[in-house]
Design a protein around this motif. Structure first.
Motif, PDB file in Angstrom:
ATOM      1  N   SER A   1      44.219  22.011 -32.761  1.00 31.75           N
ATOM      2  CA  SER A   1      43.671  20.740 -33.258  1.00 31.75           C
ATOM      3  C   SER A   1      44.769  19.682 -33.394  1.00 31.75           C
ATOM      4  N   GLY A   2      45.691  19.663 -32.443  1.00 37.11           N
ATOM      5  CA  GLY A   2      46.738  18.628 -32.414  1.00 37.11           C
ATOM      6  C   GLY A   2      47.875  18.870 -33.382  1.00 37.11           C
ATOM      7  N   GLU A   3      47.903  20.016 -34.085  1.00 40.90           N
ATOM      8  CA  GLU A   3      48.986  20.256 -35.042  1.00 40.90           C
ATOM      9  C   GLU A   3      49.673  21.573 -34.712  1.00 40.90           C
ATOM     10  N   LYS A   4      51.022  21.583 -34.803  1.00 42.37           N
ATOM     11  CA  LYS A   4      51.767  22.818 -34.518  1.00 42.37           C
ATOM     12  C   LYS A   4      51.688  23.694 -35.752  1.00 42.37           C
ATOM     13  N   ILE A   5      51.270  24.936 -35.567  1.00 48.52           N
ATOM     14  CA  ILE A   5      51.105  25.834 -36.718  1.00 48.52           C
ATOM     15  C   ILE A   5      51.673  27.211 -36.416  1.00 48.52           C
ATOM     16  N   ILE A   6      51.850  27.988 -37.518  1.00 51.29           N
ATOM     17  CA  ILE A   6      52.088  29.428 -37.367  1.00 51.29           C
ATOM     18  C   ILE A   6      50.927  30.093 -38.133  1.00 51.29           C
ATOM     19  N   ALA A   7      50.272  30.995 -37.452  1.00 46.25           N
ATOM     20  CA  ALA A   7      49.109  31.640 -38.088  1.00 46.25           C
ATOM     21  C   ALA A   7      49.254  33.150 -37.979  1.00 46.25           C
ATOM     22  N   VAL A   8      49.013  33.855 -39.115  1.00 50.80           N
ATOM     23  CA  VAL A   8      49.077  35.326 -39.108  1.00 50.80           C
ATOM     24  C   VAL A   8      47.772  35.842 -39.698  1.00 50.80           C
ATOM     25  N   THR A   9      47.151  36.775 -38.984  1.00 45.60           N
ATOM     26  CA  THR A   9      45.890  37.355 -39.481  1.00 45.60           C
ATOM     27  C   THR A   9      46.111  38.838 -39.755  1.00 45.60           C
ATOM     28  N   ILE A  10      45.617  39.277 -40.949  1.00 42.96           N
ATOM     29  CA  ILE A  10      45.633  40.735 -41.201  1.00 42.96           C
ATOM     30  C   ILE A  10      44.183  41.203 -41.372  1.00 42.96           C
ATOM     31  N   ILE A  11      43.896  42.300 -40.722  1.00 41.99           N
ATOM     32  CA  ILE A  11      42.514  42.824 -40.758  1.00 41.99           C
ATOM     33  C   ILE A  11      42.318  43.589 -42.083  1.00 41.99           C
ATOM     34  N   ILE A  12      41.211  43.291 -42.743  1.00 37.47           N
ATOM     35  CA  ILE A  12      40.886  44.030 -43.981  1.00 37.47           C
ATOM     36  C   ILE A  12      40.242  45.356 -43.558  1.00 37.47           C
ATOM     37  N   PRO A  13      40.728  46.494 -44.091  1.00 36.72           N
ATOM     38  CA  PRO A  13      40.152  47.785 -43.668  1.00 36.72           C
ATOM     39  C   PRO A  13      38.632  47.792 -43.915  1.00 36.72           C
TER      40      PRO A  13
ATOM     41  N   ARG B   1      43.477  35.247 -43.183  1.00 38.97           N
ATOM     42  CA  ARG B   1      44.299  34.482 -42.225  1.00 38.97           C
ATOM     43  C   ARG B   1      45.220  33.532 -42.993  1.00 38.97           C
ATOM     44  N   PHE B   2      46.518  33.594 -42.649  1.00 34.67           N
ATOM     45  CA  PHE B   2      47.510  32.727 -43.291  1.00 34.67           C
ATOM     46  C   PHE B   2      47.951  31.685 -42.268  1.00 34.67           C
ATOM     47  N   VAL B   3      47.794  30.431 -42.607  1.00 35.03           N
ATOM     48  CA  VAL B   3      48.156  29.364 -41.663  1.00 35.03           C
ATOM     49  C   VAL B   3      49.139  28.403 -42.347  1.00 35.03           C
ATOM     50  N   SER B   4      50.220  28.141 -41.647  1.00 38.20           N
ATOM     51  CA  SER B   4      51.180  27.175 -42.209  1.00 38.20           C
ATOM     52  C   SER B   4      51.549  26.177 -41.121  1.00 38.20           C
ATOM     53  N   SER B   5      51.668  24.924 -41.521  1.00 38.08           N
ATOM     54  CA  SER B   5      52.023  23.897 -40.535  1.00 38.08           C
ATOM     55  C   SER B   5      53.529  23.995 -40.202  1.00 38.08           C
ATOM     56  N   LEU B   6      53.814  23.814 -38.914  1.00 40.92           N
ATOM     57  CA  LEU B   6      55.232  23.821 -38.503  1.00 40.92           C
ATOM     58  C   LEU B   6      55.753  22.406 -38.267  1.00 40.92           C
ATOM     59  N   GLU B   7      54.932  21.398 -38.594  1.00 42.09           N
ATOM     60  CA  GLU B   7      55.346  20.002 -38.322  1.00 42.09           C
ATOM     61  C   GLU B   7      56.619  19.645 -39.088  1.00 42.09           C
ATOM     62  N   ASP B   8      56.631  20.014 -40.400  1.00 44.67           N
ATOM     63  CA  ASP B   8      57.822  19.715 -41.218  1.00 44.67           C
ATOM     64  C   ASP B   8      59.045  20.460 -40.696  1.00 44.67           C
ATOM     65  N   VAL B   9      58.793  21.764 -40.363  1.00 43.58           N
ATOM     66  CA  VAL B   9      59.897  22.591 -39.846  1.00 43.58           C
ATOM     67  C   VAL B   9      60.444  21.967 -38.568  1.00 43.58           C
ATOM     68  N   ASP B  10      59.520  21.543 -37.680  1.00 41.19           N
ATOM     69  CA  ASP B  10      59.954  20.927 -36.408  1.00 41.19           C
ATOM     70  C   ASP B  10      60.733  19.646 -36.673  1.00 41.19           C
ATOM     71  N   ARG B  11      60.260  18.873 -37.671  1.00 33.34           N
ATOM     72  CA  ARG B  11      60.974  17.629 -38.002  1.00 33.34           C
ATOM     73  C   ARG B  11      62.406  17.946 -38.463  1.00 33.34           C
ATOM     74  N   GLN B  12      62.508  18.991 -39.322  1.00 32.45           N
ATOM     75  CA  GLN B  12      63.845  19.384 -39.810  1.00 32.45           C
ATOM     76  C   GLN B  12      64.731  19.846 -38.651  1.00 32.45           C
ATOM     77  N   ILE B  13      64.101  20.670 -37.777  1.00 31.27           N
ATOM     78  CA  ILE B  13      64.867  21.159 -36.612  1.00 31.27           C
ATOM     79  C   ILE B  13      65.342  19.969 -35.788  1.00 31.27           C
ATOM     80  N   MET B  14      64.416  19.015 -35.557  1.00 33.25           N
ATOM     81  CA  MET B  14      64.753  17.859 -34.721  1.00 33.25           C
ATOM     82  C   MET B  14      65.887  17.057 -35.341  1.00 33.25           C
ATOM     83  N   SER B  15      65.822  16.820 -36.697  1.00 31.34           N
ATOM     84  CA  SER B  15      66.909  16.017 -37.291  1.00 31.34           C
ATOM     85  C   SER B  15      68.235  16.767 -37.215  1.00 31.34           C
ATOM     86  N   LEU B  16      68.189  18.117 -37.373  1.00 23.67           N
ATOM     87  CA  LEU B  16      69.449  18.876 -37.251  1.00 23.67           C
ATOM     88  C   LEU B  16      70.003  18.770 -35.831  1.00 23.67           C
ATOM     89  N   ILE B  17      69.075  18.900 -34.847  1.00 24.33           N
ATOM     90  CA  ILE B  17      69.521  18.805 -33.441  1.00 24.33           C
ATOM     91  C   ILE B  17      70.129  17.429 -33.176  1.00 24.33           C
TER      92      ILE B  17
END
Ligand code: ADP
Length: 500
Positions: free
Chosen positions: A155-167, A178-194
């Motif tokens: 949906s236009g946003e960079k994310i990291i998503a991890v799903t664990i199946i419930i027994p 399902r755990f979803v976290s946006s990587l936009e901030d991380v990418d911004r930090q990476i970009m400024s460091l680069i």
């Protein structure tokens, strides 16, 4: 024709030496080599470092994000395992509570997925659109360890998503968390460091360019000056000199070029002096011959005395001319290494005696006392009769030439340590200490007031060296000169001698 061909052959060389044009080519050459070798290498290293650093930072930050999610999934897995202990309907409410009270909801969104693969609850309170794919959920369903991960754009946003199946035995009515976290901030930090690293890299390259261009200038500018001076010297301006600015290899090169210019200037002066003295030497007898020739033309057969005197002068001057030409030819042979000796066993005493007799008449005429102290006997030597006599004549001639009326010339010879020494000393004008080391050099004339070409001693020295002997000169200005001719006796010469 041959001369023209030589000129044409040398033309490109001379063109290369033109100041200005050639210099630019040289400067470009050094700068280009530096750009390719040094700066090129620095650029490659900096770019490789930047790429490596960017890759490392990205991996580090993404791994941190993944670890943050992993620590939450571990906690959640524990809760779910506990919930399977007492399977009740309230488990559904348990999951709902778990999602809604999720403490890290501001950085990670937690979703509960039902048996049909739809998100039922989300810690953000918003329901995601049902058509948004969940690649991590699909992976988790297919995976043996019941976990799936997805990093990418949704949906236009960079994310990291991890799903664990419930027994399934938990009977919660939910199939996965399902755990979803946006990587936009991380990418911004990476970009400024680069960007910071790129700025550092550019700064480092600029620093290298600045320091290196200073260094290159310190080479190129003096080299250009050396080139200009060398071109001037090549064009015949032997007065051109280079200012030495650095005390390094370039400074040393400047010293060498200046030294070379000095030597060329001296050689040029010597050559000019040589030409002028040889011309003078040739002109004097020619004038005498011409003068006497004209006198003889106007003589009547009765002027027998005048005719005899004139003929004597003409013959004498012709001999002088031919001995000069011989000397010049010898010199030219010596220069080209063609001065060879016709060796035979000879009685050196006889040769010295003959040379002495040759000069007695002249010494008397010039008011110079000449004496010869002849030893009883001298061992025979192995040498070139004519060349040795030429040396004796040359040395005695010099002794008379550089003496004045009333002076004394003394010749003596003796044998010592298997060498024969012939010592010719005079009380003439002597040689100054500055000139003494140079008198055996070709074209050197210490005393310009006397006739001579400046090559006599150079030839004599070469002849003595070829005989395995030496020519030693001692002198004191105003007091006189002693020339010692040293020659090995025949028994000192190794090997069997050819018979003459
Ligand atoms: P040159 O033709 O000028 O005599 P030489 O090679 O015979 O050339 O000698 C070189 C220089 O050495 C002379 O120009 C002179 O200055 C010096 N010289 C040689 N012999 C004597 C001498 N006996 N007394 C003083 N100066 C001498």
């Amino acid at each position: 024709m041959e001369r023209r061909t030589k000129q044409l052959k040398n033309a490109p060389f001379r063109r290369r030496l033109q100041p200005g044009r050639g210099d630019r080519v040289k400067v470009k050459g050094i700068t280009r080599r530096w750009l390719v070798n040094s700066l090129g290498l620095v650029l490659v290293v900096v770019v490789a470092l930047e790429i490596g650093l960017a890759f490392f930072i990205k991996t580090f930050y993404y791994n941190s994000a993944r670890q943050t999610i992993d620590s939450r999934t571990t906690v959640m897995k524990n809760y779910i395992v506990k919930s399977t202990d007492n399977v009740t309907d309230s488990n559904s409410a348990y999951i709902r509570n778990l999602v809604e009270t999720f403490t890290d909801k501001d950085i990670i969104e937690l979703m509960a997925i039902d048996k049909h693969g739809n998100v039922q609850f989300s810690s953000s309170g918003f329901q995601p659109a049902s058509n948004v794919p969940m690649p991590d959920y699909e992976k988790a369903k297919a995976s043996k360890d019941h976990e799936g991960e997805y990093i990418g754009k949704l949906s236009g946003e960079k994310i990291i998503a991890v799903t664990i199946i419930i027994p399934p035995e938990s009977a919660t009515g939910f199939s996965a968390l399902r755990f979803v976290s946006s990587l936009e901030d991380v990418d911004r930090q990476i970009m400024s460091l680069i960007l910071i690293f790129i700025a550092c890299g550019v700064l480092a390259i600029l620093l290298v360019i600045f320091t290196s261009s200073y260094f290159i200038r310190s080479i190129v500018v003096p080299v250009r000056e050396v080139g200009k001076a060398a071109s001037k010297i090549a064009a015949g301006d032997f007065g051109a000199r280079i200012d030495k600015k650095y005390d390094d290899e370039i400074g040393e090169l400047c010293d060498i070029i200046n030294y070379m210019a000095n030597e060329l200037s001296n050689a040029d002066k010597m050559k000019n002096d040589f030409i002028s003295s040889v011309s003078h030497e040739l002109r004097t007898p020619l004038t005498a011959i011409k003068g006497w020739g004209e006198t003889l033309m106007s003589c009547t057969p009765g002027d027998a005395d005048t005719i005899a005197k004139g003929m004597r002068v003409i013959i004498g001057e012709t001999e002088r001319l031919s001995s000069m030409v011989e000397e010049l030819l010898d010199f030219s042979r010596m220069q080209s290494g063609r001065l060879t000796l016709v060796m035979s066993k000879l009685d050196i005493l006889a040769e010295i005696g003959e040379a002495y007799i040759m000069f007695t008449e002249r010494a008397k005429r010039e008011g110079i006392e000449i004496e010869y102290h002849e030893p009883e006997m001298l061992s025979p030597v192995f040498g070139d009769k004519n060349r040795l006599r030429q040396v004796f004549i040359n040395i005695i001639d010099n002794a008379l030439k550089y003496s004045n009326e009333g002076d004394k010339v003394r010749i003596e010879s003796f044998e010592q340590d298997e060498f024969i020494y012939i010592v010719v000393s005079d009380t003439g004008c002597g040689i100054s200490p500055q000139d003494l080391p140079n008198v055996k050099n070709k074209f050197f004339k210490g005393n310009l007031s006397r006739r001579g070409s400046g090559i006599g001693l150079a030839v004599a020295d070469e002849i003595m060296t070829l005989h395995g002997g030496a020519l030693l000169i001692q002198s004191e200005l105003g007091a006189g000169t002693t020339v010692t001719i040293k020659i090995p006796v025949i028994s000192k010469i190794p090997g069997e001698l050819p018979t003459a």
